[in-house]
Scaffold this motif. Structure first.
Motif, PDB file in Angstrom:
ATOM      1  N   HIS A 193       0.835  -1.202   0.000  1.00 34.44           N
ATOM      2  CA  HIS A 193       0.000   0.000   0.000  1.00 34.44           C
ATOM      3  C   HIS A 193       0.875   1.260   0.000  1.00 34.44           C
ATOM      4  CE1 HIS A 193      -3.526   2.432   0.938  1.00 34.44           C
ATOM      5  NE2 HIS A 193      -2.838   3.000   1.907  1.00 34.44           N
ATOM      6  N   ARG A 202      -9.877   4.475   0.173  1.00 33.41           N
ATOM      7  CA  ARG A 202      -8.514   3.960   0.282  1.00 33.41           C
ATOM      8  C   ARG A 202      -8.381   3.076   1.521  1.00 33.41           C
ATOM      9  NH1 ARG A 202      -5.831   8.730   0.486  1.00 33.41           N
ATOM     10  NH2 ARG A 202      -5.724   8.700   2.731  1.00 33.41           N
ATOM     11  N   ASP A 241      -3.055  12.753  -0.416  1.00 30.72           N
ATOM     12  CA  ASP A 241      -2.597  12.504   0.951  1.00 30.72           C
ATOM     13  C   ASP A 241      -2.119  13.791   1.617  1.00 30.72           C
ATOM     14  OD1 ASP A 241      -3.166   9.806   0.829  1.00 30.72           O
ATOM     15  OD2 ASP A 241      -1.100   9.198   0.398  1.00 30.72           O
ATOM     16  N   LYS A 291       2.548   1.702  -3.425  1.00 37.25           N
ATOM     17  CA  LYS A 291       1.577   2.143  -4.430  1.00 37.25           C
ATOM     18  C   LYS A 291       1.300   3.632  -4.277  1.00 37.25           C
ATOM     19  CE  LYS A 291      -3.145   1.620  -6.027  1.00 37.25           C
ATOM     20  NZ  LYS A 291      -4.461   1.133  -5.720  1.00 37.25           N
ATOM     21  N   ARG A 292       1.105   4.078  -3.048  1.00 37.79           N
ATOM     22  CA  ARG A 292       0.808   5.484  -2.794  1.00 37.79           C
ATOM     23  C   ARG A 292       2.003   6.365  -3.153  1.00 37.79           C
ATOM     24  NH1 ARG A 292      -3.787   5.978  -1.737  1.00 37.79           N
ATOM     25  NH2 ARG A 292      -3.725   8.198  -1.375  1.00 37.79           N
ATOM     26  N   SER A 294       4.192   5.842  -5.428  1.00 37.19           N
ATOM     27  CA  SER A 294       4.468   5.851  -6.869  1.00 37.19           C
ATOM     28  C   SER A 294       3.451   6.656  -7.673  1.00 37.19           C
ATOM     29  CB  SER A 294       4.514   4.421  -7.398  1.00 37.19           C
ATOM     30  OG  SER A 294       3.221   3.839  -7.347  1.00 37.19           O
ATOM     31  N   ASP A 295       2.353   7.077  -7.071  1.00 41.20           N
ATOM     32  CA  ASP A 295       1.297   7.788  -7.795  1.00 41.20           C
ATOM     33  C   ASP A 295       1.221   9.235  -7.315  1.00 41.20           C
ATOM     34  OD1 ASP A 295      -1.118   8.826  -8.800  1.00 41.20           O
ATOM     35  OD2 ASP A 295      -2.083   6.863  -8.740  1.00 41.20           O
ATOM     36  N   ILE A 296       1.510  10.180  -8.196  1.00 41.50           N
ATOM     37  CA  ILE A 296       1.533  11.599  -7.833  1.00 41.50           C
ATOM     38  C   ILE A 296       0.156  12.070  -7.359  1.00 41.50           C
ATOM     39  CG2 ILE A 296       1.153  12.410 -10.195  1.00 41.50           C
ATOM     40  CD1 ILE A 296       3.339  14.168  -7.603  1.00 41.50           C
ATOM     41  N   GLN A 297      -0.914  11.591  -7.984  1.00 39.91           N
ATOM     42  CA  GLN A 297      -2.258  12.003  -7.582  1.00 39.91           C
ATOM     43  C   GLN A 297      -2.554  11.566  -6.148  1.00 39.91           C
ATOM     44  OE1 GLN A 297      -5.375  11.020 -10.367  1.00 39.91           O
ATOM     45  NE2 GLN A 297      -4.032  11.415 -12.106  1.00 39.91           N
ATOM     46  N   LEU A 298      -2.152  10.354  -5.813  1.00 44.08           N
ATOM     47  CA  LEU A 298      -2.379   9.871  -4.452  1.00 44.08           C
ATOM     48  C   LEU A 298      -1.530  10.638  -3.444  1.00 44.08           C
ATOM     49  CD1 LEU A 298      -2.569   6.029  -5.099  1.00 44.08           C
ATOM     50  CD2 LEU A 298      -4.455   7.633  -4.755  1.00 44.08           C
ATOM     51  N   ARG A 299      -0.302  10.990  -3.835  1.00 43.78           N
ATOM     52  CA  ARG A 299       0.549  11.771  -2.928  1.00 43.78           C
ATOM     53  C   ARG A 299      -0.044  13.159  -2.689  1.00 43.78           C
ATOM     54  NH1 ARG A 299       5.256  10.058  -6.105  1.00 43.78           N
ATOM     55  NH2 ARG A 299       5.561  12.245  -6.582  1.00 43.78           N
TER      56      ARG A 299
END
Length: 134
Positions: free
Chosen positions: A17, A86, A31, A20-21, A23-28
Motif C-alpha cells: 500500500h 482507500r 494525501d 503504491k501510494r 508511486s502515484d503523484i495524484q495519491l501523494r
C-alpha cells in the motif's frame, strides 16, 4: 536495542500500500491535502482568513464567503471519501492476505499433527507391541 538504520518491518499489505501510494503523484497530492486539512494549522489559517475577510476586505462578505466555504466543503468532503475508499481497500487487502496466511498455517498445522500422530503410533507399536487398543 535496534539501530536507527534498521528498517522497521511492516505487514506485506502495508508495504504494498505504501509503495503504491508513493508511486502515484495524484495519491501523494491527495494525501498531502488530506493531512493538511486535518491539522490545526488548517483551522488557524481559516479562522484568521475569515476574520480578515469579514472585517477588512468586503463590506458584505457573506455571499462570497458562503460560496467559497461551500466550494471548499465540497472538495474536502471528496478528499474524505477518497480516504475512506482507500482505507476500505487497504483493510480488504489486509484481510485477504491474513486469510490466506491463516489458511496456510492451518494446513501446515494439520499436516504436522497427522505426522506426529503417525510417528507416535509407529513408535508405540515398536515399543509396546500388542498393547494398542487395549
Amino acid at each position: 536495542m535496534s539501530s536507527p538504520r534498521e528498517h522497521k518491518r511492516h505487514h506485506p499489505v502495508v508495504e504494498a500500500h505504501r509503495l503504491k501510494r508513493a508511486s502515484d503523484i495524484q495519491l501523494r497530492v491527495a494525501d498531502a491535502i488530506t493531512q493538511f486539512a486535518g491539522s490545526m494549522m488548517f483551522v488557524y489559517i481559516h479562522a484568521v482568513g475569515f476574520a480578515v475577510w469579514t472585517l477588512f476586505i468586503e463590506k458584505s462578505p457573506w455571499p462570497t464567503l458562503t460560496l467559497v466555504v461551500s466550494l471548499e466543503a465540497i472538495f474536502l468532503s471528496t478528499f474524505v471519501m477518497i480516504g475512506q475508499n482507500r482505507a476500505a481497500a487497504f483493510q480488504q487487502a489486509k484481510a485477504d492476505h491474513d486469510f490466506v496466511e491463516s489458511e496456510l498455517e492451518l494446513k501446515t498445522n494439520t499436516e504436522l499433527t497427522r505426522a506426529i500422530h503417525a510417528m507416535t503410533t509407529e513408535l508405540h507399536s515398536r515399543l509396546a507391541p500388542g498393547r494398542i487398543g487395549q
